[in-house]
Design an enzyme around this catalytic site. Structure first.
Site, PDB file in Angstrom:
ATOM      1  N   CYS A  56       8.197 -44.404 -50.697  1.00 53.58           N
ATOM      2  CA  CYS A  56       7.288 -44.222 -51.837  1.00 53.58           C
ATOM      3  C   CYS A  56       8.069 -43.898 -53.104  1.00 53.58           C
ATOM      4  CB  CYS A  56       6.287 -43.099 -51.555  1.00 53.58           C
ATOM      5  SG  CYS A  56       5.293 -43.379 -50.085  1.00 53.58           S
ATOM      6  N   ARG A 139      -0.056 -48.754 -47.855  1.00 56.04           N
ATOM      7  CA  ARG A 139       0.385 -49.227 -49.181  1.00 56.04           C
ATOM      8  C   ARG A 139      -0.527 -50.378 -49.604  1.00 56.04           C
ATOM      9  NH1 ARG A 139       5.252 -46.591 -49.449  1.00 56.04           N
ATOM     10  NH2 ARG A 139       6.072 -46.164 -47.364  1.00 56.04           N
TER      11      ARG A 139
HETATM   12  C1  BEZ Z   1       8.027 -43.302 -46.979  1.00 58.02           C
HETATM   13  O1  BEZ Z   1       9.236 -43.203 -46.829  1.00 58.02           O
HETATM   14  O2  BEZ Z   1       7.517 -43.520 -48.069  1.00 58.02           O
HETATM   15  C2  BEZ Z   1       7.150 -43.177 -45.769  1.00 58.02           C
HETATM   16  C3  BEZ Z   1       7.607 -43.641 -44.572  1.00 58.02           C
HETATM   17  C4  BEZ Z   1       6.797 -43.496 -43.455  1.00 58.02           C
HETATM   18  C5  BEZ Z   1       5.549 -42.891 -43.560  1.00 58.02           C
HETATM   19  C6  BEZ Z   1       5.113 -42.451 -44.785  1.00 58.02           C
HETATM   20  C7  BEZ Z   1       5.907 -42.591 -45.899  1.00 58.02           C
END
Ligand code: BEZ
Length: 236
Positions: A56, A139
């Site tokens: 993110c 997402r």
């Molecule tokens: C992230 O790195 O943004 C992420 C990865 C797995 C689950 C939720 C967020």
């Protein structure tokens, strides 16, 4: 409406052509009334799973870096996660102060990031997909036109960061298709020739096949293309 067993969340899945569901929200840039506040602009409404997570973070830095390009395309970015406002503020400050990624640093996120602790907005937009996660939004990316109509939707799972060239291509593609009443072929990129919709009368089709329609060239009666005017090539 679907009701998930796990958390009793009422999940709806807005579709292409639907009016964007309306809501009021608190954001890092103040309160908003969505989509009303952005009438006349395109909107990219996107969700991310959680603040203080690496994928993110890389996405937010990329969105922030590209924001001027989206502004030039009359487009407002609006982010959302099910975290609270103070988490959002702390995360965005950390990004600005500490994170360097692919040559980007001191990145300031200036577009609104919605807090949605109740998950009401995420549920309205089908961003909670319970078999992926009941506690985080996937997402999601909603492309909403200046009249508040959803025009394209892309979902990515938690583990995969979005392709920002593709997001920009989709936006330019939608705007180009609207402006010129044409369609766009596989892998179309701004500047490339476009598809002319099928002629709706035999006379028009015959004229096209005979090469009478200036600029239009046909591979067969149903497959005709043309270049766009030169000034349009600057859109990208
Ligand atoms: C992230 O790195 O943004 C992420 C990865 C797995 C689950 C939720 C967020």
């Amino acid at each position: 409406m679907l009701q998930t067993e796990e958390k009793n969340i009422m999940v709806s899945m807005p579709r292409i052509g639907d009016p964007a569901p309306a809501f009021d929200a608190i954001t890092t840039q103040g309160n908003i009334r969505f989509p009303e506040d952005y009438k006349g602009k395109w909107i990219i409404l996107f969700s991310h799973p959680a603040d203080f997570t690496p994928v993110c973070t890389s996405e937010f830095m990329t969105f922030a870096k590209m924001e001027p390009e989206f502004t030039r395309l009359n487009t407002q970015l609006v982010g959302l996660s099910v975290d609270g406002l103070y988490s959002h503020i702390a995360w965005l400050r950390t990004i600005k102060d500490k994170i360097e990624f692919r040559g980007m640093k001191n990145v300031e996120v200036k577009f609104p990031l919605i807090e949605d602790i109740s998950m009401n907005i995420a549920a309205k937009y089908g961003m909670i997909q319970p078999n992926e996660s009941t506690t985080k939004a996937v997402r999601a990316v909603f492309f909403i036109d200046p009249k508040g109509i959803i025009r394209a939707v892309i979902y990515y799972p938690l583990s995969l960061g979005r392709n920002f060239k593709e997001l920009k291509r989709v936006l330019i593609g939608l705007q180009t298709a609207d402006k010129h009443a044409i369609a766009l072929p596989a892998d179309w990129q701004p500047g490339e020739d476009v598809i002319v919709p099928p002629a709706n009368s035999c006379g028009v089709a015959a004229d096209r096949m005979a090469g009478k329609d200036k600029d239009v060239y046909c591979k067969d009666w149903f497959f005709c293309m043309k270049p766009l005017p030169k000034e349009e090539l600057e859109l990208a």
